[in-house]
Write a protein that holds these residues in place. Structure first.
Motif, short mmCIF file in Angstrom:
data_model
loop_
_atom_site.label_atom_id
_atom_site.label_comp_id
_atom_site.label_asym_id
_atom_site.label_seq_id
_atom_site.Cartn_x
_atom_site.Cartn_y
_atom_site.Cartn_z
N ALA A 253 0.84 -1.21 0.00
CA ALA A 253 0.00 0.00 0.00
C ALA A 253 0.87 1.25 0.00
N ARG A 254 1.99 1.20 0.73
CA ARG A 254 2.88 2.37 0.75
C ARG A 254 3.50 2.60 -0.63
N ARG A 255 3.80 1.52 -1.34
CA ARG A 255 4.35 1.69 -2.69
C ARG A 255 3.30 2.27 -3.64
N VAL A 256 2.06 1.80 -3.50
CA VAL A 256 0.96 2.35 -4.32
C VAL A 256 0.77 3.84 -4.02
N ARG A 257 0.87 4.19 -2.72
CA ARG A 257 0.75 5.59 -2.32
C ARG A 257 1.78 6.46 -3.05
N ALA A 258 3.01 5.96 -3.14
CA ALA A 258 4.06 6.71 -3.82
C ALA A 258 3.73 6.91 -5.30
N LEU A 259 3.11 5.89 -5.91
CA LEU A 259 2.71 6.01 -7.32
C LEU A 259 1.59 7.03 -7.50
N ILE A 260 0.65 7.06 -6.55
CA ILE A 260 -0.46 8.03 -6.62
C ILE A 260 0.11 9.45 -6.52
N LYS A 261 1.06 9.65 -5.61
CA LYS A 261 1.67 10.97 -5.46
C LYS A 261 2.42 11.34 -6.73
N ARG A 262 3.07 10.36 -7.32
CA ARG A 262 3.83 10.61 -8.57
C ARG A 262 2.90 11.06 -9.69
N ASP A 263 1.71 10.48 -9.79
CA ASP A 263 0.73 10.90 -10.81
C ASP A 263 0.47 12.40 -10.71
N PHE A 264 0.24 12.87 -9.48
CA PHE A 264 -0.03 14.30 -9.27
C PHE A 264 1.22 15.13 -9.61
N ASP A 265 2.39 14.66 -9.16
CA ASP A 265 3.63 15.40 -9.42
C ASP A 265 3.83 15.60 -10.93
N LEU A 266 3.58 14.53 -11.70
CA LEU A 266 3.76 14.62 -13.16
C LEU A 266 2.78 15.61 -13.78
N ALA A 267 1.54 15.61 -13.28
CA ALA A 267 0.54 16.56 -13.80
C ALA A 267 0.98 18.00 -13.52
N PHE A 268 1.45 18.26 -12.29
CA PHE A 268 1.87 19.62 -11.95
C PHE A 268 3.14 20.01 -12.72
N GLU A 269 4.04 19.03 -12.91
CA GLU A 269 5.26 19.32 -13.67
C GLU A 269 4.93 19.66 -15.13
N ALA A 270 3.82 19.11 -15.63
CA ALA A 270 3.41 19.36 -17.01
C ALA A 270 2.67 20.70 -17.16
N GLY A 271 2.61 21.46 -16.06
CA GLY A 271 2.03 22.80 -16.17
C GLY A 271 0.62 22.96 -15.65
N ILE A 272 0.05 21.89 -15.08
CA ILE A 272 -1.30 21.99 -14.52
C ILE A 272 -1.23 22.78 -13.21
N ASP A 273 -2.14 23.75 -13.04
CA ASP A 273 -2.16 24.57 -11.82
C ASP A 273 -3.08 24.01 -10.75
N ALA A 274 -4.17 23.39 -11.16
CA ALA A 274 -5.11 22.79 -10.20
C ALA A 274 -5.91 21.73 -10.93
N ILE A 275 -6.58 20.87 -10.15
CA ILE A 275 -7.35 19.77 -10.72
C ILE A 275 -8.78 19.88 -10.19
N LEU A 276 -9.75 19.78 -11.11
CA LEU A 276 -11.17 19.88 -10.74
C LEU A 276 -11.83 18.51 -10.77
N THR A 277 -12.49 18.14 -9.67
CA THR A 277 -13.19 16.84 -9.59
C THR A 277 -14.49 17.03 -8.81
N PRO A 278 -15.40 16.07 -8.85
CA PRO A 278 -16.52 16.11 -7.90
C PRO A 278 -15.97 15.96 -6.48
N ALA A 279 -16.73 16.43 -5.48
CA ALA A 279 -16.31 16.25 -4.09
C ALA A 279 -16.83 14.92 -3.53
N THR A 280 -18.04 14.53 -3.95
CA THR A 280 -18.67 13.31 -3.44
C THR A 280 -19.38 12.58 -4.58
N PRO A 281 -19.61 11.27 -4.42
CA PRO A 281 -20.32 10.54 -5.48
C PRO A 281 -21.83 10.75 -5.46
#
Length: 492
Positions: free
Chosen positions: A381-409
């Motif tokens: 789970a800790r390794r998966v967590r690192a991959l999830i964080k990496r996804d966000f890091d790559l998005a921000f490195e690509a120039g994304i300033d913020a991410i819009l999603t629903p708050a709840t289903p």
């Protein structure tokens, strides 16, 4: 207009002008609390402390030394230790516990002149998404559209209900997997989870130490900016608190987001997502586009593993943190029969003191940390967590300033409706929010509209680490464009 219905910003201006006093403002909130027993939002009321703090705030205002929150009445989630006031994390096991110290966050608020109206109910040890696991009984959402009583969300359900029903001007919340943002969305208010390490965790009862983060729950984005500036600080008592200067977040609210890139993650388009949530999301993207932002489709490929990883890591940390509740030093202690020893006392105390959801998570956590399963579950789970964080890091490195999603289903559901369901169904309430905690990022829920039944729904913006100023500014644009002003009709 009743004074308790004011925002922090409006009350601050009124107090400075001398339109009313802090004592009058506090009395208005105390009267509203007395008339709202049906909501069960407050688990401990502190009118004497509130009026004493309000009088002191009036003296500071008169002397012209008023900080931003001077005289502002707040509700405090029962997870924050408050000196001499019951602080029991909504659990029987902490019955009678009155701390001899003040949490860093509440001390910061009192230093800024804020007033404590009382402690707000929550899910036991912050474990839950519906505020039904509290030893005080469920909190009720002030929004009502039929004969059902609805959940305010969890775990900061008391905070959300109190702010939405104007029983305080704002409240503190904590967020381990969505516990500020989900209840904010369910009750039509604003809730921000800051970057991990922005706000001290010292004196806050721990659930999962690598995920927990405190933040404000308010009536507007501006109020969230004002309150976050007061809550955040560097703190030597919390080794995870980062030594960054705390900006004045209110000055970041320019309302200008031209040229900003807002990412829309395709993985958040879940199967079976209600059409209303899908429409709300598209409308939100259009509002940001109209304000000059560029909307970009992005991918966060490891999102689908977030809930399973979260429900390994959070219970593992909980089982470690909650081991200290043994009936020896403080709180509830079971009565022993003749011939029973210390181990019997531990077992009986925990069986009597912890509710079923807390017991379930302790057992899951103890299992995934046990010798034969540590690598298979916790380390994976800790390794998966690192991959999830990496996804966000790559998005921000690509120039994304913020991410819009629903708050709840979904919008708020009825109290008791999930009681007999598989616990995993309840955990799915956190599907859009847990990634933010796993990656340590700031996230904010903004109310954007009502569903067909007339219940509030929110959108979530996720920001860069330490980018709360920009995030609040983007949220302000969304708030203004949506023009959400609906309030629950008073039935309580």
């Amino acid at each position: 207009m009743s004074l308790n219905k004011l925002t922090i910003a409006a009350a601050r201006d009124g107090l400075k002008k001398g339109d009313f006093t802090a004592v009058e403002l506090t009395e208005s909130c105390l009267a509203a609390i007395e008339g709202a027993a049906a909501l069960n939002a407050y688990c401990a009321k502190t009118p004497e402390i509130a009026l004493a703090q309000a009088s002191a705030a009036d003296a500071r205002l008169k002397a012209g030394e008023a900080p931003a929150l001077c005289g502002i009445p707040l509700g405090i989630k029962d997870l924050f230790c408050t000196k001499g006031v019951a602080s029991q994390a909504a659990s029987r096991i902490l019955e009678g516990f009155k701390p001899e110290y003040e949490s860093t966050v509440t001390q910061n608020l009192w230093d800024a002149g804020a007033v404590m109206l009382g402690k707000l109910s929550m899910d036991e040890f912050a474990m839950g998404s519906s505020n039904e696991t509290a030893c005080y009984g469920p909190v009720v959402n002030p929004w009502k559209v039929d004969d059902r009583q609805l959940t305010p969300g969890g775990s900061s359900g008391g905070s959300a209900s109190a702010v939405a029903a104007d029983l305080c001007l704002a409240a503190t919340g904590t967020d381990t997997g969505g516990s500020i943002r989900q209840p904010a969305a369910f009750t039509g208010i604003v809730g921000i989870k800051p970057t991990y390490g922005r706000v001290s965790r010292w004196g806050i009862v721990a659930f999962a130490s690598s995920l927990d983060q405190a933040g404000p729950m308010t009536k507007s984005v501006r109020d969230a900016a004002i309150m976050l500036s007061a809550m955040a600080s560097n703190d030597a008592k919390d080794s995870t608190c980062v030594d960054f200067p705390v900006p004045d977040f209110e000055t970041a609210l320019t309302g200008d987001i031209r040229g900003k890139k807002i990412g829309i993650p395709k993985e958040y388009r879940m199967d079976g997502m209600p059409a209303e949530i899908e429409k709300l999301w598209n409308d939100g993207a259009a509002m940001l586009r109209d304000a000059g932002a560029e909307i970009v489709d992005i991918s966060l490929p490891h999102t689908k593993y977030a809930l399973p990883a979260y429900y390994v890591i959070a219970p593992a940390e909980a089982s470690s943190n909650l081991a200290r509740y043994d009936g020896v030093r403080y709180g509830h202690r079971a009565t022993l029969g003749s011939g029973e020893g210390i181990v019997d006392m531990y077992e009986k105390t925990r069986a009597e003191g912890f509710g079923p959801e807390v017991q379930r998570r302790i057992m899951i956590g103890t299992y995934v940390l046990s010798a034969g399963f540590y690598d298979a579950y916790y380390n994976r789970a800790r390794r998966v967590r690192a991959l999830i964080k990496r996804d966000f890091d790559l998005a921000f490195e690509a120039g994304i300033d913020a991410i819009l999603t629903p708050a709840t289903p979904s919008s708020a559901f009825g109290l008791g409706e999930m009681q007999d369901a598989d616990p995993v169904e309840m955990y799915l309430n956190d599907v859009f929010t847990v990634t933010v905690n796993l990656a340590g990022l700031p996230g904010i829920s903004v109310p954007v509209g009502l569903d067909a039944k007339g219940l509030p729904m929110g959108l979530q913006l996720i920001g860069k680490p330490w980018g709360e100023g920009d995030l609040l500014n983007q949220a302000l644009v969304l708030e203004k464009a949506a023009g959400f002003t609906a309030k629950p009709a008073q039935w309580w």
